[in-house]
Write a protein that holds these residues in place. Sequence first.
Motif, PDB file in Angstrom:
ATOM      1  N   PRO A 232       0.811  -1.229   0.000  1.00 35.94           N
ATOM      2  CA  PRO A 232       0.000   0.000   0.000  1.00 35.94           C
ATOM      3  C   PRO A 232       0.839   1.272   0.000  1.00 35.94           C
ATOM      4  N   GLN A 233       1.943   1.286   0.736  1.00 37.66           N
ATOM      5  CA  GLN A 233       2.778   2.492   0.767  1.00 37.66           C
ATOM      6  C   GLN A 233       3.283   2.815  -0.637  1.00 37.66           C
ATOM      7  N   ALA A 234       3.837   1.790  -1.271  1.00 37.63           N
ATOM      8  CA  ALA A 234       4.414   2.003  -2.601  1.00 37.63           C
ATOM      9  C   ALA A 234       3.331   2.422  -3.590  1.00 37.63           C
ATOM     10  N   ARG A 235       2.140   1.834  -3.442  1.00 41.68           N
ATOM     11  CA  ARG A 235       1.039   2.164  -4.341  1.00 41.68           C
ATOM     12  C   ARG A 235       0.650   3.636  -4.199  1.00 41.68           C
ATOM     13  N   HIS A 236       0.579   4.107  -2.943  1.00 33.61           N
ATOM     14  CA  HIS A 236       0.203   5.509  -2.732  1.00 33.61           C
ATOM     15  C   HIS A 236       1.240   6.458  -3.331  1.00 33.61           C
ATOM     16  N   VAL A 237       2.504   6.070  -3.267  1.00 32.94           N
ATOM     17  CA  VAL A 237       3.548   6.925  -3.859  1.00 32.94           C
ATOM     18  C   VAL A 237       3.349   7.025  -5.371  1.00 32.94           C
ATOM     19  N   ILE A 238       3.049   5.890  -6.000  1.00 33.18           N
ATOM     20  CA  ILE A 238       2.808   5.903  -7.454  1.00 33.18           C
ATOM     21  C   ILE A 238       1.589   6.789  -7.758  1.00 33.18           C
ATOM     22  N   TRP A 239       0.540   6.639  -6.971  1.00 34.71           N
ATOM     23  CA  TRP A 239      -0.665   7.456  -7.208  1.00 34.71           C
ATOM     24  C   TRP A 239      -0.361   8.947  -7.116  1.00 34.71           C
ATOM     25  N   GLN A 240       0.434   9.306  -6.095  1.00 32.89           N
ATOM     26  CA  GLN A 240       0.814  10.719  -5.970  1.00 32.89           C
ATOM     27  C   GLN A 240       1.535  11.194  -7.212  1.00 32.89           C
ATOM     28  N   GLY A 241       2.450  10.363  -7.693  1.00 33.29           N
ATOM     29  CA  GLY A 241       3.196  10.722  -8.905  1.00 33.29           C
ATOM     30  C   GLY A 241       2.256  10.908 -10.080  1.00 33.29           C
ATOM     31  N   LEU A 242       1.301  10.008 -10.225  1.00 34.66           N
ATOM     32  CA  LEU A 242       0.386  10.101 -11.363  1.00 34.66           C
ATOM     33  C   LEU A 242      -0.498  11.339 -11.246  1.00 34.66           C
ATOM     34  N   ARG A 243      -0.903  11.676 -10.022  1.00 37.99           N
ATOM     35  CA  ARG A 243      -1.707  12.896  -9.864  1.00 37.99           C
ATOM     36  C   ARG A 243      -0.907  14.136 -10.228  1.00 37.99           C
ATOM     37  N   ARG A 244       0.382  14.129  -9.880  1.00 36.46           N
ATOM     38  CA  ARG A 244       1.231  15.270 -10.267  1.00 36.46           C
ATOM     39  C   ARG A 244       1.308  15.388 -11.787  1.00 36.46           C
ATOM     40  N   LEU A 245       1.401  14.228 -12.449  1.00 39.04           N
ATOM     41  CA  LEU A 245       1.488  14.253 -13.917  1.00 39.04           C
ATOM     42  C   LEU A 245       0.189  14.776 -14.522  1.00 39.04           C
ATOM     43  N   LEU A 246      -0.943  14.371 -13.949  1.00 42.16           N
ATOM     44  CA  LEU A 246      -2.234  14.880 -14.451  1.00 42.16           C
ATOM     45  C   LEU A 246      -2.313  16.385 -14.235  1.00 42.16           C
ATOM     46  N   ALA A 247      -1.811  16.830 -13.073  1.00 43.57           N
ATOM     47  CA  ALA A 247      -1.835  18.264 -12.787  1.00 43.57           C
ATOM     48  C   ALA A 247      -0.963  19.039 -13.782  1.00 43.57           C
ATOM     49  N   GLN A 248       0.078  18.379 -14.283  1.00 40.58           N
ATOM     50  CA  GLN A 248       0.935  19.024 -15.304  1.00 40.58           C
ATOM     51  C   GLN A 248       0.280  19.031 -16.676  1.00 40.58           C
ATOM     52  N   GLY A 249      -0.868  18.366 -16.788  1.00 41.31           N
ATOM     53  CA  GLY A 249      -1.571  18.381 -18.070  1.00 41.31           C
ATOM     54  C   GLY A 249      -1.355  17.151 -18.932  1.00 41.31           C
ATOM     55  N   LYS A 250      -0.679  16.122 -18.395  1.00 37.02           N
ATOM     56  CA  LYS A 250      -0.498  14.891 -19.169  1.00 37.02           C
ATOM     57  C   LYS A 250      -1.837  14.156 -19.270  1.00 37.02           C
ATOM     58  N   THR A 251      -1.970  13.389 -20.334  1.00 33.70           N
ATOM     59  CA  THR A 251      -3.151  12.564 -20.520  1.00 33.70           C
ATOM     60  C   THR A 251      -2.760  11.117 -20.205  1.00 33.70           C
ATOM     61  N   ILE A 252      -3.634  10.407 -19.497  1.00 35.50           N
ATOM     62  CA  ILE A 252      -3.274   9.056 -19.048  1.00 35.50           C
ATOM     63  C   ILE A 252      -4.338   8.045 -19.453  1.00 35.50           C
TER      64      ILE A 252
END
Lengths: 259, 303
Positions: free
Chosen positions: B167-187
């Motif tokens: 779960p810890q590692a998963r949350h870190v990945i999620w945070q990273g993906l949210r940052r990428l979405l905030a930068q305007g990337k499409t996923i």
Amino acid sequence: MNFAAPRFSLRFVPVWRRNFLVWKKLALPSILGNLADPMLYMLGLGYGLGRLLPDVAGVPYLTFLAAGTVCYSTMNSATFETLYSGFSRMHVQKTWEAILNTPLNLDDLLMGEWVWAASKSLLSGVAILLVIWLLQLQENWLLTLWIVPVAFLIGLAFSGLGLVMTALSPSYDFFMYYFTLAITPMVLLCGVFYPTSQLPLLLQDISSVLPLTHAIDIVRPLVLGHIPPAWAWHALVLLAYGAGGFWLALALTRRRLLK
Amino acid sequence: MAVLSARGLCKRYGATEVVRGLDLELAPGLCLGLLGPNGAGKTTTLRILLGLVEPDAGSVEVLGLPVPRAAREARIRIGVVPQMDNLDPDFSVRENLLTYGRYFGLGAAALATRIPALLDFAGLTTKADARVPTLSGGMKRRLTLARALINDPDLLFLDEPTTGLDPQARHVIWQGLRRLLAQGKTILLTTHFMEEAERLCDRVAVLDHGKKIAEGAPRELIAGLIEPTVVEIHGDAAETWAGTHGRNACERLEQAGETWFCYTREGAALVDSLAATPGLRFLQRPSNLEDVFLKLTGRELRD
């Protein structure tokens, strides 16, 4: 199967560089491993057996054997690289899968592997050439420089064929068939250890179509100091084996990976 | 304009139709989740969108480019996180990024600025020279994500990015993906974790047997396709209770092993009556995407 012609682009270079970077890390054991085996054969048989023999094809047996060993060593190195290392990258580490997600396509990827294996095998051929120079076995030093590009061509021929085996292989064990049915017979029938003219006619006919024979037909005259007769024909045959192998490997690998 | 649009995709292997008439559309800056049981056609769909597999029918346009015809040009602007790690085990963390960057034609100067930034993004700066086999599972996934960003892609394909992580590692990945979405990337994300889809995705498409069986914002799907409340009931008396009261008390009643899932609009009344019955244990919770998924794709195992 999709036999569409290979599309060439310089994007194959990063694949070559990737393999080179790995090789650099393991260069010393890799060179020793590639060199030790053929060199032991050459020196052991050349001196040991050579003492018992009269001149072979007009030269001491060690000299005769040295020319064959350049080709044999190059063949081995190209074969091992495309079979075992290639299979690791394709099937075990999934390196190829990672690469195919980038702008490279399969044509670039296999081109990189093909040229890389030929480059690595060139080194194995040249290592034996260095031993030839060291022992002063050559007749004409300048002429033996031609062995360098020829070794690359030999590498292309056997890398192309090796990539076909890799594309077909379900596991590492499969490669034993190729060694038993193709590589070992070539080592014994193509004139590494004795002139093919010693063979019965049927075996001579078989030998004359095998790529290692054509490789030796170029390299041995170069060591013995004369321009190989029909060198262009032999070079063409080697190129045909290499390019044909590469093309077939590409079609087989498309079927395997891009489905 | 859509970043990705696929129309009528079909892909057949022998007699098996893996993808059957699939339409997908993804607007810039959004995250679309592809949900589906094993064998639903998710990974095949991703491979078609990347131009690695030619569909038997249908058309694909990615970043304005026709795929597979201009797949190379499209892939220059796509980052991919594959399902299985395929990092180079002979290389250090930094060498993995370097080598991968070269596949995109990036030169030494560009890589010299990008690699430190990505190491920082992935929290791997101190591990830059560590070899891949020495990394933990979470670190490997973060490196794989960083690797997918080496070309500063406009579009990211993530194939089950957090499978196998704690779960810890998963949350870190999620945070990273949210940052990428905030930068305007499409996923575009495939996942088995409904929680992941609910947290990250603006829209989800549920695939089953190669077909899209539902699509919408996670909240819309929950509101539109399923009762708002679930009560999970187990215990010795659960079976008897389900047999006598279940049909009347629930709008929908499902059994999975020894647990009964009672879907209802009237959670409070149901809970009162359950509390009065001895031998029952129960848990009331709001319905989530997983309930929608199970309703749509059924509870039987897919292997």
